[in-house]
Design a protein around this motif. Structure first.
Motif, PDB file in Angstrom:
ATOM      1  N   HIS A 286       8.070 -29.307  -5.452  1.00  0.00           N
ATOM      2  CA  HIS A 286       7.024 -28.353  -4.890  1.00  0.00           C
ATOM      3  C   HIS A 286       7.192 -27.178  -5.930  1.00  0.00           C
ATOM      4  CE1 HIS A 286       5.441 -25.338  -1.815  1.00  0.00           C
ATOM      5  NE2 HIS A 286       4.528 -26.095  -2.131  1.00  0.00           N
ATOM      6  N   THR A 287       6.656 -27.338  -6.869  1.00  0.00           N
ATOM      7  CA  THR A 287       7.045 -26.435  -7.884  1.00  0.00           C
ATOM      8  C   THR A 287       5.710 -25.526  -8.389  1.00  0.00           C
ATOM      9  OG1 THR A 287       8.610 -27.873  -8.632  1.00  0.00           O
ATOM     10  CG2 THR A 287       8.128 -26.039 -10.218  1.00  0.00           C
ATOM     11  N   GLY A 288       6.204 -24.238  -8.791  1.00  0.00           N
ATOM     12  CA  GLY A 288       5.171 -23.226  -9.282  1.00  0.00           C
ATOM     13  C   GLY A 288       4.368 -23.927 -10.559  1.00  0.00           C
ATOM     14  N   PRO A 289       3.186 -23.570 -11.380  1.00  0.00           N
ATOM     15  CA  PRO A 289       2.791 -23.859 -12.464  1.00  0.00           C
ATOM     16  C   PRO A 289       3.352 -23.812 -13.650  1.00  0.00           C
ATOM     17  CG  PRO A 289       1.428 -21.955 -11.669  1.00  0.00           C
ATOM     18  CD  PRO A 289       2.528 -22.376 -10.382  1.00  0.00           C
ATOM     19  N   ASP A 290       4.181 -22.534 -13.707  1.00  0.00           N
ATOM     20  CA  ASP A 290       5.169 -22.300 -14.944  1.00  0.00           C
ATOM     21  C   ASP A 290       6.241 -22.970 -15.100  1.00  0.00           C
ATOM     22  OD1 ASP A 290       3.080 -20.308 -15.507  1.00  0.00           O
ATOM     23  OD2 ASP A 290       4.237 -18.568 -15.069  1.00  0.00           O
ATOM     24  N   ASP A 291       6.699 -23.755 -14.006  1.00  0.00           N
ATOM     25  CA  ASP A 291       7.915 -24.443 -13.950  1.00  0.00           C
ATOM     26  C   ASP A 291       7.670 -25.773 -13.505  1.00  0.00           C
ATOM     27  OD1 ASP A 291       9.740 -22.035 -13.893  1.00  0.00           O
ATOM     28  OD2 ASP A 291       8.573 -21.779 -12.106  1.00  0.00           O
ATOM     29  N   ASP A 292       6.480 -26.300 -13.595  1.00  0.00           N
ATOM     30  CA  ASP A 292       6.052 -27.776 -13.351  1.00  0.00           C
ATOM     31  C   ASP A 292       6.448 -28.666 -14.660  1.00  0.00           C
ATOM     32  OD1 ASP A 292       4.767 -29.599 -11.396  1.00  0.00           O
ATOM     33  OD2 ASP A 292       3.336 -29.853 -13.156  1.00  0.00           O
ATOM     34  N   GLY A 293       6.269 -28.340 -15.841  1.00  0.00           N
ATOM     35  CA  GLY A 293       6.376 -29.247 -16.702  1.00  0.00           C
ATOM     36  C   GLY A 293       4.785 -29.627 -17.190  1.00  0.00           C
ATOM     37  N   HIS A 294       4.158 -28.865 -17.204  1.00  0.00           N
ATOM     38  CA  HIS A 294       2.545 -29.266 -17.542  1.00  0.00           C
ATOM     39  C   HIS A 294       2.661 -30.070 -18.829  1.00  0.00           C
ATOM     40  CE1 HIS A 294      -1.679 -29.020 -18.934  1.00  0.00           C
ATOM     41  NE2 HIS A 294      -1.968 -28.672 -17.537  1.00  0.00           N
ATOM     42  N   PRO A 295       1.932 -31.151 -19.306  1.00  0.00           N
ATOM     43  CA  PRO A 295       2.094 -31.633 -20.505  1.00  0.00           C
ATOM     44  C   PRO A 295       1.681 -30.735 -21.714  1.00  0.00           C
ATOM     45  CG  PRO A 295       0.776 -32.948 -18.966  1.00  0.00           C
ATOM     46  CD  PRO A 295       0.997 -31.697 -18.220  1.00  0.00           C
ATOM     47  N   GLU A 296       1.080 -29.799 -21.626  1.00  0.00           N
ATOM     48  CA  GLU A 296       0.901 -29.059 -22.775  1.00  0.00           C
ATOM     49  C   GLU A 296       1.667 -27.780 -22.731  1.00  0.00           C
ATOM     50  OE1 GLU A 296      -3.355 -28.249 -22.427  1.00  0.00           O
ATOM     51  OE2 GLU A 296      -3.700 -29.289 -23.915  1.00  0.00           O
ATOM     52  N   ALA A 297       3.008 -27.936 -21.966  1.00  0.00           N
ATOM     53  CA  ALA A 297       3.933 -26.761 -22.038  1.00  0.00           C
ATOM     54  C   ALA A 297       5.138 -27.185 -22.743  1.00  0.00           C
ATOM     55  CB  ALA A 297       4.343 -26.430 -20.644  1.00  0.00           C
ATOM     56  N   TRP A 298       4.767 -28.221 -23.887  1.00  0.00           N
ATOM     57  CA  TRP A 298       5.971 -28.735 -24.623  1.00  0.00           C
ATOM     58  C   TRP A 298       6.523 -27.776 -25.652  1.00  0.00           C
ATOM     59  CZ3 TRP A 298       4.607 -28.115 -29.646  1.00  0.00           C
ATOM     60  CH2 TRP A 298       3.248 -28.447 -30.000  1.00  0.00           C
ATOM     61  N   TYR A 299       7.639 -28.173 -26.493  1.00  0.00           N
ATOM     62  CA  TYR A 299       8.415 -27.058 -27.038  1.00  0.00           C
ATOM     63  C   TYR A 299       9.367 -27.990 -27.995  1.00  0.00           C
ATOM     64  CZ  TYR A 299      11.630 -27.347 -23.469  1.00  0.00           C
ATOM     65  OH  TYR A 299      12.489 -27.376 -22.359  1.00  0.00           O
ATOM     66  N   THR A 300       9.803 -27.535 -29.035  1.00  0.00           N
ATOM     67  CA  THR A 300      10.392 -28.520 -29.907  1.00  0.00           C
ATOM     68  C   THR A 300      11.696 -27.431 -30.445  1.00  0.00           C
ATOM     69  OG1 THR A 300       9.693 -27.454 -32.089  1.00  0.00           O
ATOM     70  CG2 THR A 300       8.441 -29.382 -30.989  1.00  0.00           C
ATOM     71  N   LEU A 301      12.658 -28.246 -31.056  1.00  0.00           N
ATOM     72  CA  LEU A 301      13.874 -27.613 -31.785  1.00  0.00           C
ATOM     73  C   LEU A 301      13.259 -26.759 -33.163  1.00  0.00           C
ATOM     74  CD1 LEU A 301      16.711 -27.033 -31.845  1.00  0.00           C
ATOM     75  CD2 LEU A 301      17.127 -29.124 -33.277  1.00  0.00           C
ATOM     76  N   GLY A 302      12.562 -27.059 -33.454  1.00  0.00           N
ATOM     77  CA  GLY A 302      12.007 -26.121 -34.810  1.00  0.00           C
ATOM     78  C   GLY A 302      11.223 -25.156 -34.451  1.00  0.00           C
ATOM     79  N   GLY A 303      10.856 -24.778 -33.051  1.00  0.00           N
ATOM     80  CA  GLY A 303      10.263 -23.746 -32.979  1.00  0.00           C
ATOM     81  C   GLY A 303       8.559 -23.669 -32.562  1.00  0.00           C
ATOM     82  N   ALA A 304       7.991 -24.997 -32.564  1.00  0.00           N
ATOM     83  CA  ALA A 304       6.708 -25.227 -32.220  1.00  0.00           C
ATOM     84  C   ALA A 304       6.642 -25.291 -30.729  1.00  0.00           C
ATOM     85  CB  ALA A 304       6.232 -26.429 -32.793  1.00  0.00           C
ATOM     86  N   THR A 305       5.352 -24.726 -30.237  1.00  0.00           N
ATOM     87  CA  THR A 305       5.223 -24.844 -28.600  1.00  0.00           C
ATOM     88  C   THR A 305       3.727 -25.045 -28.479  1.00  0.00           C
ATOM     89  OG1 THR A 305       4.736 -22.519 -28.709  1.00  0.00           O
ATOM     90  CG2 THR A 305       6.819 -23.026 -28.233  1.00  0.00           C
ATOM     91  N   GLY A 306       3.499 -25.646 -27.004  1.00  0.00           N
ATOM     92  CA  GLY A 306       2.209 -25.855 -26.811  1.00  0.00           C
ATOM     93  C   GLY A 306       1.324 -24.868 -26.157  1.00  0.00           C
ATOM     94  N   PRO A 307       0.288 -25.109 -25.677  1.00  0.00           N
ATOM     95  CA  PRO A 307      -0.798 -24.042 -25.547  1.00  0.00           C
ATOM     96  C   PRO A 307      -0.230 -23.390 -23.933  1.00  0.00           C
ATOM     97  CG  PRO A 307      -1.890 -25.703 -25.405  1.00  0.00           C
ATOM     98  CD  PRO A 307      -0.701 -26.239 -26.125  1.00  0.00           C
TER      99      PRO A 307
END
Length: 586
Positions: free
Chosen positions: A171-192
């Motif tokens: 039961h999690t807020g939207p910023d902590d839910d792991g939305h599929p477009e909240a991705w990130y990488t070791l190289g510094g790229a991030t999702g929208p």
């Protein structure tokens, strides 16, 4: 966010785990005796003969545990590792991805499954999910579907493998839910929808077996298959009292079991279908499959293990963590020992339910069982699976995937530990979602094809027909309101439907007939037959529900946190190929 700031945000302390440097290659299988190959039309390279992999010669692994009774902060890193999955003596080790705890003396090795997090109700936990995945994927990546790097100039070779973690059932807020477009990488790229790598879990729900897993757009099926999953056990006062009063098994007699199917190359590497269906439109390269069914059944990251038990009661926390496979579990079609279901996805049943037939569990679901071995001292019993693929009317399960786990009732009975006495009731009343529904929504599951002629199951609404990920949101409940969602399944198979954020009450199912628009898939002239009540094992808070073909499945949901979430089929190959939609609580 630029690369320097991102790396600072995801840095680890304590030196317990090291991050791979940019350009690092994924782990390769170590030399060994290898396994005999067999040809398979879905693989470019040979796969290992599953019949050559030993069964019931390796003990069931128990995931390590991170106990957080008072809440707190932890860093878990996602990283490559090698693991003895196949066992049976000297032989190939398997490169996998897993989770490990970072930080000084508390650090743990990276494993698949990841460590089990044990938390307490109303004691918030903050986890920094550090992405240390390499700059090459373990498995073939289909870039023709909508995935994290679509419509960008990013590549895995330049920016690394994207990931984001979803606490399934939380039961999690939207910023902590792991939305599929909240991705990130070791190289510094991030999702929208990226908001950071540190997630807060308030744990403001009842005791349940949740699980955490990768949820990256277009890569979930591959990242979970590579090993990015683990248990999250939430305790509350009621559950702890039942354990302390010897009404439920606890301590070493409570075990979590993550059941997943896999396929391997002869050198021990994970194998995944990597060629498309024959199609004149196909441009070539790796392709998503409509579904994936591995022939090697793993439990807690070990192929066909055995479990030594005492002749007493055990609590088994089952999770179907497979990509597509349903399981219908029994001991050759029956239960020679008492098996009692006490809960499912998000909490306890009202009363314990004694199973009188096989247990069906779909991808993403959890089941809480008490198994009684007291009258079977010295017995050897095999947990079997006879679920068709796809479920429920597909091909019969082919050996050796009809075997799951072996129980050996050969451990000496510890008389110092009292035998539990199950309570007559596990909660004060049957679970109900309170409140009058503000509206009823009619949702749709339907089949389709993509531009290359590949199967592409879809979600939508009865009125609009099929809708895609980028279509406008049609489900926008108001905060703190209750709705009934009616899910009409016009496909030939059962789909496990999962909602983020919300826990729901299963109301029941009914057969239906309708006229379907040949262009849009929208339904008209709907006729619904007699309603069927939910199964006894569904009378508890749920987050994933089986929607059978030709049935309308009804659930009652309360939406109590504003934000954008997703609902989707939890067959991962379906979820990845457009069977997922945003919804917004407004």
């Amino acid at each position: 966010m630029d690369r320097r700031r991102f790396l600072q945000a995801t840095s680890l302390t304590g030196g317990a785990l090291l991050l791979p440097h940019p350009g690092a290659s994924p782990a390769r299988a170590t030399p060994g005796g290898g396994l005999p190959p067999v040809d398979h039309p879905l693989h470019l390279t040979p796969i290992a003969d599953p019949d050559a992999i030993p069964r019931f010669v390796n003990e069931l692994p128990r995931p390590s545990r991170i106990n957080l009774p008072n809440g707190g902060n932890r860093t878990l890193v996602m990283s490559p590792t090698w693991q003895d999955v196949l066992g049976g003596g000297p032989g190939p080790r398997t490169p996998v991805w897993g989770f490990g705890q970072a930080g000084g003396l508390g650090g743990t090795s990276v494993t698949w499954p990841g460590p089990t997090i044990v938390a307490r109700k109303h004691r918030p936990v903050r986890i920094h999910w550090a992405n240390a995945l390499p700059f090459e994927h373990l498995l073939p990546v289909d870039t023709t579907i909508h995935w994290a790097y679509s419509h960008t100039h990013h590549t895995i070779a330049d920016h690394g493998v994207p990931t984001v973690v979803h606490l399934h059932g939380g039961h999690t807020g939207p910023d902590d839910d792991g939305h599929p477009e909240a991705w990130y990488t070791l190289g510094g790229a991030t999702g929208p929808r990226f908001t950071g790598t540190r997630f807060r879990y308030d744990n403001d729900q009842e005791a349940a077996a949740l699980w955490y897993h990768d949820h990256t757009m277009g890569l979930t099926r591959l990242n979970v298959y590579a090993g990015l999953a683990g248990f999250y056990l939430l305790r509350d006062d009621r559950e702890l009292a039942l354990i302390e009063q010897h009404r439920l098994p606890g301590g070493p007699y409570e075990l979590e079991l993550m059941i997943q199917d896999r396929t391997f190359h002869p050198d021990g590497r994970l194998a995944y279908p990597d060629i498309p269906d024959t199609s004149s439109e196909w441009p070539g390269g790796p392709s998503i499959r409509h579904e994936f069914f591995g022939q090697v059944i793993t439990v807690n990251g070990k192929a066909w293990p055995y479990l030594e038990v005492e002749p007493r009661q055990y609590r088994l926390r089952l999770l179907n963590g497979s990509n597509s496979r349903f399981y219908r579990l029994s001991v050759d079609g029956r239960w020679p020992f008492p098996v009692t279901q006490i809960g499912a996805d998000n909490g306890f049943l009202h009363r314990p339910h004694r199973l009188d037939g096989p247990l069906v569990i779909s991808p993403g679901e959890r089941v809480d069982l008490v198994v009684d071995f007291r009258d079977h001292r010295g017995a050897v019993l095999e947990l079997t699976n006879d679920a068709p693929t796809p479920f429920p009317k597909g091909a019969p399960v082919a050996p050796p995937a009809d075997k799951v786990l072996q129980f050996r009732v050969d451990r000496p009975y510890d008389r110092r530990v009292p035998e539990p006495r199950l309570p007559e009731a596990l909660r004060g009343a049957p679970y109900r979602v309170a409140g009058t529904p503000a509206r009823t929504r009619r949702l749709l599951l339907l089949d389709g094809r993509d531009e290359f002629g590949r199967p592409k199951p879809r979600l939508g609404t009865v009125e609009h027909g099929a809708l895609g990920w980028d279509d406008p949101i049609t489900e926008n409940p108001r905060v703190r309101t209750v709705e009934v969602w009616e899910v009409f399944n016009t496909t030939y198979e059962t789909h496990p439907v999962h909602l983020h954020l919300a826990h729901f009450q299963v109301l029941g199912r009914a057969p239906f007939t309708a006229t379907r628009d040949p262009e849009t898939g929208a339904l008209s002239d709907i006729r619904v037959g007699p309603a069927q009540p939910p199964d006894a094992g569904e009378l508890c808070p749920k987050d994933t529900v089986m929607a059978p073909p030709g049935r309308v499945t009804r659930i009652k949901v309360c939406f109590d946190k504003r934000g954008v979430y997703v609902w989707h089929c939890h067959i991962l190959e379906h979820e990845e190929h457009e069977m997922m939609r945003n919804y917004e609580v407004v």
